[in-house]
Structures are given as C-alpha cells and as structure tokens.
Design a protein around this motif. Sequence first.
Motif, mmCIF file in Angstrom:
data_model
loop_
_atom_site.group_PDB
_atom_site.id
_atom_site.type_symbol
_atom_site.label_atom_id
_atom_site.label_comp_id
_atom_site.label_asym_id
_atom_site.label_seq_id
_atom_site.Cartn_x
_atom_site.Cartn_y
_atom_site.Cartn_z
ATOM 1 N N MET A 117 11.023 13.175 -48.151
ATOM 2 C CA MET A 117 12.596 14.356 -48.568
ATOM 3 C C MET A 117 12.734 12.969 -49.382
ATOM 4 O O MET A 117 14.131 14.113 -49.855
ATOM 5 C CB MET A 117 13.433 13.409 -46.863
ATOM 6 C CG MET A 117 13.355 14.407 -45.858
ATOM 7 S SD MET A 117 14.187 14.398 -45.103
ATOM 8 C CE MET A 117 14.318 14.689 -42.522
ATOM 9 N N ARG A 170 18.835 24.439 -45.473
ATOM 10 C CA ARG A 170 18.428 24.025 -46.283
ATOM 11 C C ARG A 170 18.321 23.139 -46.964
ATOM 12 O O ARG A 170 17.029 22.606 -45.839
ATOM 13 C CB ARG A 170 20.643 23.236 -46.297
ATOM 14 C CG ARG A 170 20.225 22.325 -44.651
ATOM 15 C CD ARG A 170 21.803 21.935 -44.338
ATOM 16 N NE ARG A 170 21.373 21.356 -42.806
ATOM 17 C CZ ARG A 170 20.881 20.033 -42.299
ATOM 18 N NH1 ARG A 170 19.498 19.285 -43.011
ATOM 19 N NH2 ARG A 170 21.238 20.064 -41.106
ATOM 20 N N PHE A 171 17.638 21.824 -47.680
ATOM 21 C CA PHE A 171 17.004 20.531 -47.623
ATOM 22 C C PHE A 171 17.437 19.867 -45.882
ATOM 23 O O PHE A 171 18.772 19.679 -45.638
ATOM 24 C CB PHE A 171 17.797 20.057 -48.956
ATOM 25 C CG PHE A 171 17.328 20.503 -50.217
ATOM 26 C CD1 PHE A 171 15.585 20.510 -50.159
ATOM 27 C CD2 PHE A 171 17.788 20.714 -51.013
ATOM 28 C CE1 PHE A 171 15.208 21.022 -51.458
ATOM 29 C CE2 PHE A 171 17.661 21.383 -51.806
ATOM 30 C CZ PHE A 171 16.179 21.226 -52.544
ATOM 31 N N PHE A 203 11.972 22.032 -46.635
ATOM 32 C CA PHE A 203 13.253 22.976 -46.069
ATOM 33 C C PHE A 203 13.731 22.267 -44.623
ATOM 34 O O PHE A 203 12.407 22.600 -44.078
ATOM 35 C CB PHE A 203 13.106 23.854 -46.653
ATOM 36 C CG PHE A 203 13.545 24.301 -47.959
ATOM 37 C CD1 PHE A 203 14.666 24.050 -49.046
ATOM 38 C CD2 PHE A 203 12.712 24.120 -49.145
ATOM 39 C CE1 PHE A 203 14.552 24.242 -50.572
ATOM 40 C CE2 PHE A 203 12.478 23.735 -50.052
ATOM 41 C CZ PHE A 203 13.643 24.058 -50.751
ATOM 42 N N PRO A 232 10.043 18.936 -51.534
ATOM 43 C CA PRO A 232 11.307 19.166 -50.805
ATOM 44 C C PRO A 232 10.557 19.407 -49.862
ATOM 45 O O PRO A 232 9.502 20.461 -49.402
ATOM 46 C CB PRO A 232 11.384 20.641 -51.529
ATOM 47 C CG PRO A 232 10.143 21.003 -52.778
ATOM 48 C CD PRO A 232 9.565 19.796 -52.411
ATOM 49 N N TYR A 238 13.603 28.345 -54.636
ATOM 50 C CA TYR A 238 13.591 27.393 -55.086
ATOM 51 C C TYR A 238 11.999 27.218 -55.986
ATOM 52 O O TYR A 238 12.641 26.627 -57.336
ATOM 53 C CB TYR A 238 13.322 26.195 -53.834
ATOM 54 C CG TYR A 238 12.936 24.948 -54.197
ATOM 55 C CD1 TYR A 238 13.870 24.211 -54.884
ATOM 56 C CD2 TYR A 238 12.067 24.453 -54.372
ATOM 57 C CE1 TYR A 238 13.799 22.621 -55.003
ATOM 58 C CE2 TYR A 238 11.238 23.506 -54.783
ATOM 59 C CZ TYR A 238 12.595 22.293 -55.517
ATOM 60 O OH TYR A 238 12.280 21.296 -55.703
#
Length: 159
Positions: free
Chosen positions: A49, A4-5, A57, A55, A115
Amino acid sequence: MDIRFAKPADVPGILNLLRQVGQVHHQGRPDLFRNGAQKYGASGILSLMNSPQTPVFVAVEERKVLGYCFCRMQITDHDPVLNDRSTLYIDDLCVDENRRGERIGERLYRQVERYARQRRCQAITLNVWAFNDGAMAFYKKMGLKPQKIVMEAILQDAD
C-alpha cells in the motif's frame, strides 16, 4: 459500494479474502499450494500500500472489504528483445465468495483499467491458474486474451 485505494483499516478484510484465495488454490492444486496458506501477511500488505509501484484497490461497502486487487507497475526499458512498454500487472484479484455474481469484480477491474490508462500503460497483464475456470471466464469477459502459456510435466517419481 466504493472502489478506492486500500487503507490500513482495510487490512483485516483483505487478509480474510487472501485466506479464501489460498483455499481455492490449495483445492485446485494441493501438490503446489499449502493448506491454510496466504500470499501476504499484514505487514506485506501495508508495504504494498505504501509503494506507488504496487497500488492496492478495494471494493468496500459499509466498511467491509468485499474485494481487492493487488497491482504492480512493470516497465520494460532498453530490453534487447522486447519493445519499451509500461504494463500494469494484476498480482491478485479476489471477491468475497459470498458476494460473487454481483459485478464487484467487474467494478474492481474497470477501476484498475482506468488507473492503467491514466498511467499510460500499454497493457494490463496477469496470470491465472488453468484449474481456475471461474477466473478464466471472468478475465475473458473483461476482454483479456492469452498472451503466453506456461506448460509443465509433473514427474511423480522425481527425487
């Protein structure tokens, strides 16, 4: 395991992994990399972030960060030589040294690839140090190929 992020609560785990990466680089090229150094501090990670252009992850299991991937969107637009294109640049990807071989890196990379496709990027790019045989093998396994090669001449007697 969840990919996830990254969230602010992940920062301590990411910092731990950044120290591991710093050590790998220092051991591979002590002439370039400082001992004990890391690429980002807590505030730098939080800043990344909070930007849609960078991004971050993470691979997390039971709230423990097992891996991360820092990315950066790169847009070439109206360059006199290069075609217009969007690229997702992998700034850094790391899996905890105690958990390597469990396909965590592959899962992180595949999420980054999804992504990039969702953002209509034409490519994923990254740099890898020539001394890092493990990283080179991993990225080749993920389907990456050399785009360009940076060469150097070390001048031992340079002032």
